[in-house]
Scaffold this motif. Sequence first.
Motif, PDB file in Angstrom:
ATOM      1  N   GLY A 262       0.930  -1.275   0.006  1.00 41.73           N
ATOM      2  CA  GLY A 262      -0.004   0.200   0.176  1.00 41.73           C
ATOM      3  C   GLY A 262       0.832   1.192  -0.030  1.00 41.73           C
ATOM      4  N   VAL A 263       1.928   1.045  -0.245  1.00 47.02           N
ATOM      5  CA  VAL A 263       3.101   2.351  -0.223  1.00 47.02           C
ATOM      6  C   VAL A 263       3.728   2.410  -1.836  1.00 47.02           C
ATOM      7  N   GLY A 264       3.593   3.655  -2.249  1.00 50.09           N
ATOM      8  CA  GLY A 264       4.230   3.820  -3.390  1.00 50.09           C
ATOM      9  C   GLY A 264       3.527   2.588  -4.882  1.00 50.09           C
ATOM     10  N   ILE A 265       1.979   2.712  -4.677  1.00 50.45           N
ATOM     11  CA  ILE A 265       1.398   1.817  -5.579  1.00 50.45           C
ATOM     12  C   ILE A 265       1.091   2.766  -6.711  1.00 50.45           C
ATOM     13  N   LEU A 266       1.384   1.983  -7.768  1.00 50.63           N
ATOM     14  CA  LEU A 266       1.101   2.656  -9.283  1.00 50.63           C
ATOM     15  C   LEU A 266      -0.099   1.926  -9.625  1.00 50.63           C
ATOM     16  N   SER A 267      -1.016   2.915 -10.288  1.00 50.43           N
ATOM     17  CA  SER A 267      -2.187   2.356 -10.851  1.00 50.43           C
ATOM     18  C   SER A 267      -3.051   3.214 -11.764  1.00 50.43           C
ATOM     19  N   THR A 268      -3.889   2.906 -12.378  1.00 46.55           N
ATOM     20  CA  THR A 268      -4.431   3.845 -13.352  1.00 46.55           C
ATOM     21  C   THR A 268      -4.927   4.932 -13.164  1.00 46.55           C
ATOM     22  N   VAL A 269      -5.219   5.966 -13.883  1.00 45.70           N
ATOM     23  CA  VAL A 269      -5.804   7.316 -13.614  1.00 45.70           C
ATOM     24  C   VAL A 269      -6.982   7.714 -14.547  1.00 45.70           C
ATOM     25  N   PRO A 270      -7.820   8.595 -14.289  1.00 42.52           N
ATOM     26  CA  PRO A 270      -9.121   8.729 -15.385  1.00 42.52           C
ATOM     27  C   PRO A 270      -8.173   9.276 -16.829  1.00 42.52           C
ATOM     28  N   ARG A 271      -8.801   8.807 -17.827  1.00 43.22           N
ATOM     29  CA  ARG A 271      -8.370   9.051 -19.160  1.00 43.22           C
ATOM     30  C   ARG A 271      -7.387   8.284 -19.597  1.00 43.22           C
ATOM     31  N   SER A 272      -5.962   8.662 -19.186  1.00 44.11           N
ATOM     32  CA  SER A 272      -5.075   7.789 -19.554  1.00 44.11           C
ATOM     33  C   SER A 272      -3.893   7.642 -18.716  1.00 44.11           C
ATOM     34  N   GLY A 273      -2.976   6.855 -18.766  1.00 38.68           N
ATOM     35  CA  GLY A 273      -1.697   6.762 -18.014  1.00 38.68           C
ATOM     36  C   GLY A 273      -1.755   6.181 -16.738  1.00 38.68           C
ATOM     37  N   GLN A 274      -0.833   6.357 -15.591  1.00 40.03           N
ATOM     38  CA  GLN A 274      -0.844   5.688 -14.365  1.00 40.03           C
ATOM     39  C   GLN A 274      -0.057   6.820 -13.274  1.00 40.03           C
ATOM     40  N   CYS A 275      -0.469   6.561 -12.368  1.00 38.35           N
ATOM     41  CA  CYS A 275       0.255   7.451 -11.023  1.00 38.35           C
ATOM     42  C   CYS A 275       0.621   6.802  -9.897  1.00 38.35           C
ATOM     43  N   VAL A 276       1.270   7.060  -8.972  1.00 41.06           N
ATOM     44  CA  VAL A 276       1.630   6.559  -7.848  1.00 41.06           C
ATOM     45  C   VAL A 276       0.998   7.241  -6.655  1.00 41.06           C
ATOM     46  N   ASP A 277       0.332   6.260  -5.753  1.00 43.98           N
ATOM     47  CA  ASP A 277      -0.357   6.764  -4.635  1.00 43.98           C
ATOM     48  C   ASP A 277       0.235   5.909  -3.185  1.00 43.98           C
ATOM     49  N   ASN A 278      -0.418   6.231  -2.335  1.00 45.23           N
ATOM     50  CA  ASN A 278      -0.598   5.627  -1.166  1.00 45.23           C
ATOM     51  C   ASN A 278      -1.736   5.444  -0.318  1.00 45.23           C
ATOM     52  N   GLY A 279      -1.829   4.458   0.429  1.00 47.26           N
ATOM     53  CA  GLY A 279      -3.034   4.101   1.284  1.00 47.26           C
ATOM     54  C   GLY A 279      -3.349   2.560   1.463  1.00 47.26           C
ATOM     55  N   THR A 280      -4.299   2.159   2.340  1.00 51.23           N
ATOM     56  CA  THR A 280      -4.946   1.073   2.447  1.00 51.23           C
ATOM     57  C   THR A 280      -5.791   0.963   1.413  1.00 51.23           C
ATOM     58  N   SER A 281      -6.424   1.973   0.774  1.00 49.34           N
ATOM     59  CA  SER A 281      -7.447   2.109  -0.259  1.00 49.34           C
ATOM     60  C   SER A 281      -6.913   1.070  -1.608  1.00 49.34           C
ATOM     61  N   PHE A 282      -5.529   1.244  -1.512  1.00 50.12           N
ATOM     62  CA  PHE A 282      -4.746   0.555  -2.707  1.00 50.12           C
ATOM     63  C   PHE A 282      -4.178  -0.883  -2.368  1.00 50.12           C
ATOM     64  N   ALA A 283      -4.319  -1.287  -1.075  1.00 49.50           N
ATOM     65  CA  ALA A 283      -3.731  -2.465  -0.571  1.00 49.50           C
ATOM     66  C   ALA A 283      -4.999  -3.371  -0.661  1.00 49.50           C
ATOM     67  N   ALA A 284      -6.345  -2.944  -0.553  1.00 47.74           N
ATOM     68  CA  ALA A 284      -7.589  -3.763  -0.566  1.00 47.74           C
ATOM     69  C   ALA A 284      -7.600  -4.437  -1.950  1.00 47.74           C
ATOM     70  N   PRO A 285      -7.379  -3.636  -2.904  1.00 47.42           N
ATOM     71  CA  PRO A 285      -7.724  -4.107  -4.337  1.00 47.42           C
ATOM     72  C   PRO A 285      -6.939  -4.977  -4.634  1.00 47.42           C
ATOM     73  N   TYR A 286      -5.617  -4.939  -4.049  1.00 45.18           N
ATOM     74  CA  TYR A 286      -4.631  -6.166  -4.421  1.00 45.18           C
ATOM     75  C   TYR A 286      -5.184  -7.372  -4.056  1.00 45.18           C
ATOM     76  N   VAL A 287      -5.670  -7.341  -2.697  1.00 47.17           N
ATOM     77  CA  VAL A 287      -6.457  -8.766  -2.394  1.00 47.17           C
ATOM     78  C   VAL A 287      -7.665  -9.012  -3.026  1.00 47.17           C
ATOM     79  N   SER A 288      -8.321  -7.996  -3.602  1.00 47.60           N
ATOM     80  CA  SER A 288      -9.526  -8.418  -4.441  1.00 47.60           C
ATOM     81  C   SER A 288      -9.250  -8.981  -5.695  1.00 47.60           C
ATOM     82  N   GLY A 289      -7.967  -8.501  -6.386  1.00 50.06           N
ATOM     83  CA  GLY A 289      -7.353  -9.100  -7.552  1.00 50.06           C
ATOM     84  C   GLY A 289      -6.937 -10.917  -7.341  1.00 50.06           C
ATOM     85  N   LEU A 290      -6.393 -10.794  -6.114  1.00 48.42           N
ATOM     86  CA  LEU A 290      -6.082 -12.468  -5.784  1.00 48.42           C
ATOM     87  C   LEU A 290      -7.467 -13.136  -5.376  1.00 48.42           C
ATOM     88  N   ALA A 291      -8.468 -12.520  -4.823  1.00 52.21           N
ATOM     89  CA  ALA A 291      -9.844 -13.331  -4.553  1.00 52.21           C
ATOM     90  C   ALA A 291     -10.366 -13.419  -6.050  1.00 52.21           C
TER      91      ALA A 291
END
Length: 409
Positions: A262-291
Amino acid sequence: MSARGYRRTAATLAAFAVLAGPVAAPAHADGPGIAAAGDCPASAPDVQVVPWALQRLLLDELWQHGRTTGENVTVAVIDTGVDDRNPQLADKVDDGGSLLRNRETKALIEGGGKDDQVGHGTKVAGIIAARRSDRTGFVGLAPGARILSIRQNDSEGNGDVATLADAIHQAVQRGARVINISQDVRGAATTGFTGYPELKAAIEFAEANRAVVVASTGNDGKEGDTYPGAFPTVLAVGASDRNNERAPFSQYGEFVKVAAPGVGILSTVPRSGQCVDNGTSFAAPYVSGLAALLVGAHQGWSAAQVRAWIEQTAQRTEHGPNRFIGWGVVDPVKAVTKAPDNPRDRAEPDPPVQLAAAPIVPRPVGLGETQADRDRRTATYVLGIGALLVALLIGGGVVMRDHRRRPTG
């Protein structure tokens, strides 16, 4: 950070703060030096490198041994909307509609499930299901999965517990087998607000219909339950760093089930491209993808079995769970490649290490010759024999020389 940066962070945190108990908000990054949700721009450049959270995974092994990339699995993202104009999300997002109403006037706010004015939901969806692209090293854990986007929150805090409960019901009714909730309500069970029973009923409805509910723990960096993560049948996910330790901002407590990057997590942003962000918000979908991968490969598994297997295969330093990272940091490759036909409904502590079946019998201490003594003796013999041979060669040479010099007759 500049004064302008502080003001921007403060404004974002205020917008995402939980107000008056019943209001749910996206789990935001908290504190100086931590990028708040919404700081990444839309239409960002493509990032060529493979992000660190994916460098640890053998993706081909993950997808080949798992026999699926998430095909025929719908993951509901209850968030700020998902912008599928990003090429990595194009044609992968189903519009689940919007439940957003102005919290003061109760008027319906315009926009649908694909209208993401914040960028939070688009990042969450990308971590789950972004397709591969030659333009970036980033890809979702379950690129074959579909996203059902239900817009239920925004940067103004217009989402509440009632709409969160409604969104869970709608996600289940539309066939979602995994539900990602990257938002939280703090202290819901103890504040006595009226939304708690409805939220609890929605979680129980999801469990009865075999939907795996994954929720972030929150980013206050303190100990204390957050909901829906603290419900027993929710897979509550904290954030871990590159060292597999709890990120400083990650909420912790006995309710934490697992942790994920959940630290320094790269992901998609609106319209195009990717950006880095931090938070448990982005740890949860990592687990959702595994599920989603596990559900895709094992359609007969219950939600409890999926949760238990993710917990059982997590990387940990203790036999059982702790209040910081739960059962440990999730290990997608191990979870997928080692999956049994019929796992247990709950994780169990690892058994203690057994060195040998037979008891260790102490040997008496003696004064006899040791191996080191024997080695030294052998070395002495070798040196002695070698010196003798050298002496014989030298002596023989002197004798032969003198013999040749002796006059004859």
